[in-house]
Each structure stands twice: as structure tokens, then as C-alpha cells.
Design a protein around this motif. Sequence first.
Motif, PDB file in Angstrom:
ATOM      1  N   VAL A   3      47.149 -30.343  -5.556  1.00  0.00           N
ATOM      2  CA  VAL A   3      48.107 -29.263  -5.280  1.00  0.00           C
ATOM      3  C   VAL A   3      49.508 -29.668  -5.727  1.00  0.00           C
ATOM      4  O   VAL A   3      50.274 -28.842  -6.205  1.00  0.00           O
ATOM      5  N   GLN A  19      59.264 -25.253   4.709  1.00  0.00           N
ATOM      6  CA  GLN A  19      57.819 -25.214   4.989  1.00  0.00           C
ATOM      7  C   GLN A  19      57.106 -24.137   4.189  1.00  0.00           C
ATOM      8  O   GLN A  19      55.881 -24.115   4.145  1.00  0.00           O
ATOM      9  N   THR A  49      54.975 -25.390  -0.764  1.00  0.00           N
ATOM     10  CA  THR A  49      53.883 -26.346  -0.570  1.00  0.00           C
ATOM     11  C   THR A  49      54.258 -27.709  -1.137  1.00  0.00           C
ATOM     12  O   THR A  49      54.935 -27.807  -2.164  1.00  0.00           O
ATOM     13  N   ASN A  98      48.630 -25.415  -7.060  1.00  0.00           N
ATOM     14  CA  ASN A  98      49.980 -25.371  -6.513  1.00  0.00           C
ATOM     15  C   ASN A  98      50.468 -23.934  -6.366  1.00  0.00           C
ATOM     16  O   ASN A  98      50.983 -23.538  -5.310  1.00  0.00           O
ATOM     17  N   ALA A 100      48.726 -22.050  -3.496  1.00  0.00           N
ATOM     18  CA  ALA A 100      49.216 -22.453  -2.177  1.00  0.00           C
ATOM     19  C   ALA A 100      50.577 -21.825  -1.908  1.00  0.00           C
ATOM     20  O   ALA A 100      50.841 -21.314  -0.806  1.00  0.00           O
ATOM     21  N   ASN A 101      51.443 -21.828  -2.911  1.00  0.00           N
ATOM     22  CA  ASN A 101      52.766 -21.234  -2.721  1.00  0.00           C
ATOM     23  C   ASN A 101      52.692 -19.719  -2.544  1.00  0.00           C
ATOM     24  O   ASN A 101      53.464 -19.137  -1.782  1.00  0.00           O
ATOM     25  N   LEU A 140      51.602 -19.161   1.069  1.00  0.00           N
ATOM     26  CA  LEU A 140      52.714 -19.454   1.979  1.00  0.00           C
ATOM     27  C   LEU A 140      53.761 -18.353   1.917  1.00  0.00           C
ATOM     28  O   LEU A 140      54.297 -17.919   2.955  1.00  0.00           O
ATOM     29  N   SER A 173      48.449 -19.380   5.742  1.00  0.00           N
ATOM     30  CA  SER A 173      48.470 -20.837   5.799  1.00  0.00           C
ATOM     31  C   SER A 173      47.369 -21.367   4.888  1.00  0.00           C
ATOM     32  O   SER A 173      46.197 -21.273   5.217  1.00  0.00           O
TER      33      SER A 173
END
Lengths: 264, 264, 264
Positions: A27, A190, A193, C30, C33-34, C37, C42
Amino acid sequence: MTDHSPAALLSAVRAARPLVQNITNTVVTNFTANVLLALGASPAMVDAAEEAADFVRISGALVVNIGTLNARTVASMKLAAEAANEAGVPWVLDPVGAGATAYRTQTALDLLALRPAVVRGNAGEIMALAGAQDRSQKGVDSAAGTDAALDAAQYLASTFGCVVAVTGETDRVIGPSGVTAISGGHARIQLVTGTGCATTALVGAFLAVARPEAAAIAALTTMKRATEIAMRGDPGPGTLAVQLLDALHAVQPADLPAGASQTA
Amino acid sequence: MTDHSPAALLSAVRAARPLVQNITNTVVTNFTANVLLALGASPAMVDAAEEAADFVRISGALVVNIGTLNARTVASMKLAAEAANEAGVPWVLDPVGAGATAYRTQTALDLLALRPAVVRGNAGEIMALAGAQDRSQKGVDSAAGTDAALDAAQYLASTFGCVVAVTGETDRVIGPSGVTAISGGHARIQLVTGTGCATTALVGAFLAVARPEAAAIAALTTMKRATEIAMRGDPGPGTLAVQLLDALHAVQPADLPAGASQTA
Amino acid sequence: MTDHSPAALLSAVRAARPLVQNITNTVVTNFTANVLLALGASPAMVDAAEEAADFVRISGALVVNIGTLNARTVASMKLAAEAANEAGVPWVLDPVGAGATAYRTQTALDLLALRPAVVRGNAGEIMALAGAQDRSQKGVDSAAGTDAALDAAQYLASTFGCVVAVTGETDRVIGPSGVTAISGGHARIQLVTGTGCATTALVGAFLAVARPEAAAIAALTTMKRATEIAMRGDPGPGTLAVQLLDALHAVQPADLPAGASQTA
């Protein structure tokens, strides 16, 4: 070096441009490399068993992060950690997600047993590791006090002889000097990532030029301050990630505490 | 096509939108794909042995990058390179970190023996490969002249029959026409991880529409010019990476040299 | 919940902050995940066979994406899908590149046979899967009508009992209510790698709080609207990717259709 302040160590990292090897998760490989470059270090991401140990020996520090561990990379992590120990290269462990699965928790404990100089995690990870280690040892008392994460961190620090950095709204570093608290930063980080992983990578960069406790304090202080700089303009999460890289490059020793670290 | 200038080839890439397969490292997969999309090509990242060769046959070019090599991906790289050769698909090799470990150096030499159309590296990598090849051949003389990297590049070019691109403050392409120097760009680009890898991917895109020497010159020229465009506003490293993608999309043929390349 | 509008479901995701497990490709780990978020979910990226099933059981939804599949990760995908089914955790499949190689097409069909709640692909992928399934079944008639992709999607939906989302200039969701068309967005988003994968990840986030058809509609609607917000200022592709993350964080339920979805 007699001055172990974050300011002095930031200058030292930029002067040394240490090679920092990372065995990290898929990631954050790109982000971690950019974080280290922005700070002023020289990153490498080498995770094959065929060369991980060789590469450690030419590195200033090693970062081991279990975020997307698998059998192949866990084997490389252990080889690299052992090579680091033999060569006197300091290393930092990021036990990402410890507690979430048995595989993850056990791998983190196996790596802790190889004695990293520093372990950096959030409160949940640190408490999960202390709890699992406690159960595995039977009879060790880690009765939770008013601050369960601090108790857990102190337990890990004494059990494994390492510095423990617990990051959160206020970071804490548990080391020979006791507990050092580091405040600042911003909660919105937060939403990006890998900023915890990035903090661990910064610990790696500082480990190449300083002892573990001072390195952890400098890394966490630098990340807190860079986050504040990156928050200028109240950015959304995409822009914040970009500005964090800019800020890690722009932050100057004068922006960091020059004297002794604040001890809680 | 009779006009092999970077300007003409940039137009050709955008007209053809070639499919470019990449077997690359985990640090730059995302960035490389975005670089190729921004330029006007169509990227694919296919690295499983079960399909890498199949995919090469439908691609306009192949990019092989050993940045985070391991046994699984090295096997795929070799299968893909062989399939590319059989199918007449040109390919480019990026020997990331050659010289840093024996595994990395040997893998790069094994891939060179499969005859890429172009190899693109920095001076250290090119010199490490030439030195290792020289030792393995015993007796070949590569006595360093006033410019050791250029000597090394010429040695590799003649030994493996490929075009060699050495990037740095001034890039050099060694091909049938001799040595072509490409200046420009900006040193700060080194603070963005994967820009060397991105340059190699651009070589792949141009290989799909041009012969190796012209493709390498066009790719390096485009990257130098895009870097200059991306430096507007004196950005930090995070912003620079974003602006580089914008610049690779915005750069026009008219921004590049239209005539014959400059020969050093 | 009685209100299944995208607006209501966006509020529900942000209130629940569901844990979304992803077994996805190395190009977009990456970015995915972003994206999750930024939306308010989550994310976790857990792909080892040793823990993927364990992790599914604590997740609100699972995302399976074959973009950079290999033998190791395909095994994990199947274990995770089976665990999801046993635990009643909904999952979404992204058959990236189905049709491009036999390995990719067959793996996607194997995963479809494990019955995802939703499959999200582009027209080419959906048509490739329908064609391959059709051939494997012999005798099933999927004669192309005026809209081959819609025919293919309906065929897959009825064969595998799943919701099918086909994204493109206009998105279509095929579910129990029939066909829902979702327009908007901007073509330039295709210059940012992984936005299709990101859309699939958003489906995962909404699956944690809604039934499959409503989840798919809400995810595609949110992505279209966020893309429009991200296009402000006519950004290049690098800036667009950053602004898309900002927009996924900034987009509000009031920006989305509050009532019943539009049915084509």
C-alpha cells in the motif's frame, strides 16, 4: 554527536543522506519512498530473500513493516533483521494490524523476538502485542492502569529491550529516559493512508544517525511538525498527502525543538 | 515514418495510443501507469507467469524493470522477454540498482543476454553492468577514459547490440548514430521516486512507434521538457510529482525539438 | 433502512465507517485505500492465504480485484470469497482485463461461480465474460441486441444471480429493479489509473450498509458526482487524481440524488 535534539538530528540526516532499506507493504511502497526522499534520506525497497540480507549490510538502517505480509516477505523480513543484527545496523518494526489476525500477531511477536531497536505502532497494535506476549508468557502481570496503551508499551519495552513509540493524538516514546510525550500534528492526517508507516520510515532514517530513543523522538517530532505545515489551507485528504511530502522537504531544524525533548 | 524527431514521435504515440506492458517494481506501479496514461499511451501491468507471455503478444512494447525483483517476477520477466523477441515486440530493460547486490547484477545481465532493444539506467548502474560483464568475459578491456559511464555504455551497446540510455544531469543515448546528448530537466526531480523508472516506461511507449535509438531520444527529451514544465512555481517534491503528470499530458510536439537530435 | 437513495447511503457509510477488506492489484493499493478513507470507510489490504479468511470475518465487505493476479493471490481471493459467503459478508468482484488473456478470463469466471453480490466492470470486460461463459455453457443464446454490453450484463446477472454494474460514459446497474442508468462524470478521469478499481472499492463500502443493487447505484452515483467536483479548474491528470480524493471527502449527501434512482 552530543546534541540529540530533533533539530540537530534533522540536520544530521540531511547531511548524511543515509540509505534506508524498507521491507514494507504494497500500500505504501511509493509513499514511503517519497517520504524518505522528501526528508533527505535515500530509500531502497528490497524484499527478495536472495538479496535482502546483502542489502542490509550496505544500509544505514532497516525498516520492517508487516502491513501486507505473506510467507515470502516474512521470510525476507527475518533474514534481513538477522543480517541487520549481525552487521550492527539498527532496525525499526511496524507491527501493522497486530491483533487483527493470529498470523499478524504471531509474526509481529516473532520479529520482536529478533530485537528491533524501535517498535512503532498505534495504541491498539501495542496493546494487542503486549496482551499476546503476556498470554504466551503466562503469569506476567500487565494489569491495565489508567493508561492501558502506556502500560502495554512499557511492558514491551522492558520485555524486548527496545524503544517503543506509540503514536496517536499525542505520541509517546518509551525509552531509557522514561516517557517522552510529543504533541501537535492534526487528526485529518488519518485520512491519508500510510502516514503511520511513513512515521516508522522516518524513525528508520533517524536511526541511521542517532540512538534509538533520540531517533524515535526526532522522527515523531518531525512528522507532527510537517503535518501542521501540510495542513495550511485546510486541504482535503488528497491535497494533504501531497503537501505532507512538500512539508517534509520544507521543514527546517529551526522549526523543531532545539533543546532537550519534553518528558511527560 | 521518415521524421524521427521527438516532436514527430510524440504525435505518433498520441495517435497510436500503444498498449505498453510493464513488469515493474511495486514502488512505481501506480506512478508508471499514470505516467503512460498522461503521455497518451495505454499501460498494462501484467506480471504473472501464467499470462505475461500472452499479454506481450498483444502489446506494442514491453517494459522490464527489476526494482523489486523476486524469483516469481524474474521468471515472468524472462518469459515475457522471450515472448517479445519471438513476436517482434520491442522491449526496454531498467536494471534498477544493478551493482548493489549480486542477485540484482546477475539478473540484469541475464536479461541483457535476452537482447532488449534499449537499456536505460543511471551512470552507476551502467558502470556496474559493464564491469560485471567485463569480469565475466575475462580479457575484454574497458579501461575507463575521461568519461567512465560513457565508456561503460558503449561497451554494453556493442556487447549486447542494444541502444543504451544513460540518464543524469545530461542524458546520453548510445546508438547507431553515435552519442546523442540531451540536456534540460531539473535536479529536484530526483526527490520524486520512480522518475527514472518513468523515463524507462516512456521509452517503452516510444518503442511502440519508432526504432530504438529514436525512441530513446524522444523519451528522454520528453521527460526533460516535462520536468521543466513541472518545475513552474518551484514546487516541493509532492507537488512536483503531481505537476509532472500534468506536464506529460500538457507537453506538445511544438515544445520539443522538431529537427534532428543534437549529437554530442 | 428504508431509504436506499445514494444520499441516504452516503450518510450511512460515513456513520458506520465500515471495515472494507481488499484483495486488489499492486497498481492501485495505495489509491484504493485513500479513496476508501476519503469517502469515510476504513480500508484494509490483506491478501495472504494465512489470514485473508480470518480478516473477512471481521470486515463489513470484501473487494476482490484481479488486476495483477498471480497464483498466490488468486488462492487468497478464493479463500476470502468462500469465507465471505460463509460469514454472510457481501463481496464485489472487479474482473480487470477479463478477455485479455485466458488466465484472466478463467479466473474471473471461477470467482463469479463463487457468487459475488456485485460484479463491476467496463463494457469490454463484461462482454468478454458473458462470451466466455456462453461458450463454456454451449447452447445458451446471448445474441447481441442493439446494446451488446447491456445484453452481456443481463446474461451474467441472470446466470450468476448477481448485480452487474457496467461503467462507462453512462453507467448501468442491472439488478432486481431492472436497469438503472447513471450519467455524469467526465471522460478525463480515464487518464487517472485505477478509477475503475476505485469505483469497485466504493461499491464495497456501500455493500457494508446496503443491499447490492442500491449499493452499486450509490457507489457509481458518488463516483460520477465526485468526478464532476474534481474537474473544477480543468485539471491535468495528476491534479485530477488528487482532487478526486478531495472530492470524495467533500461530497455531501445533498450533492447526490435524494430520491429513487433513475431507471433507464
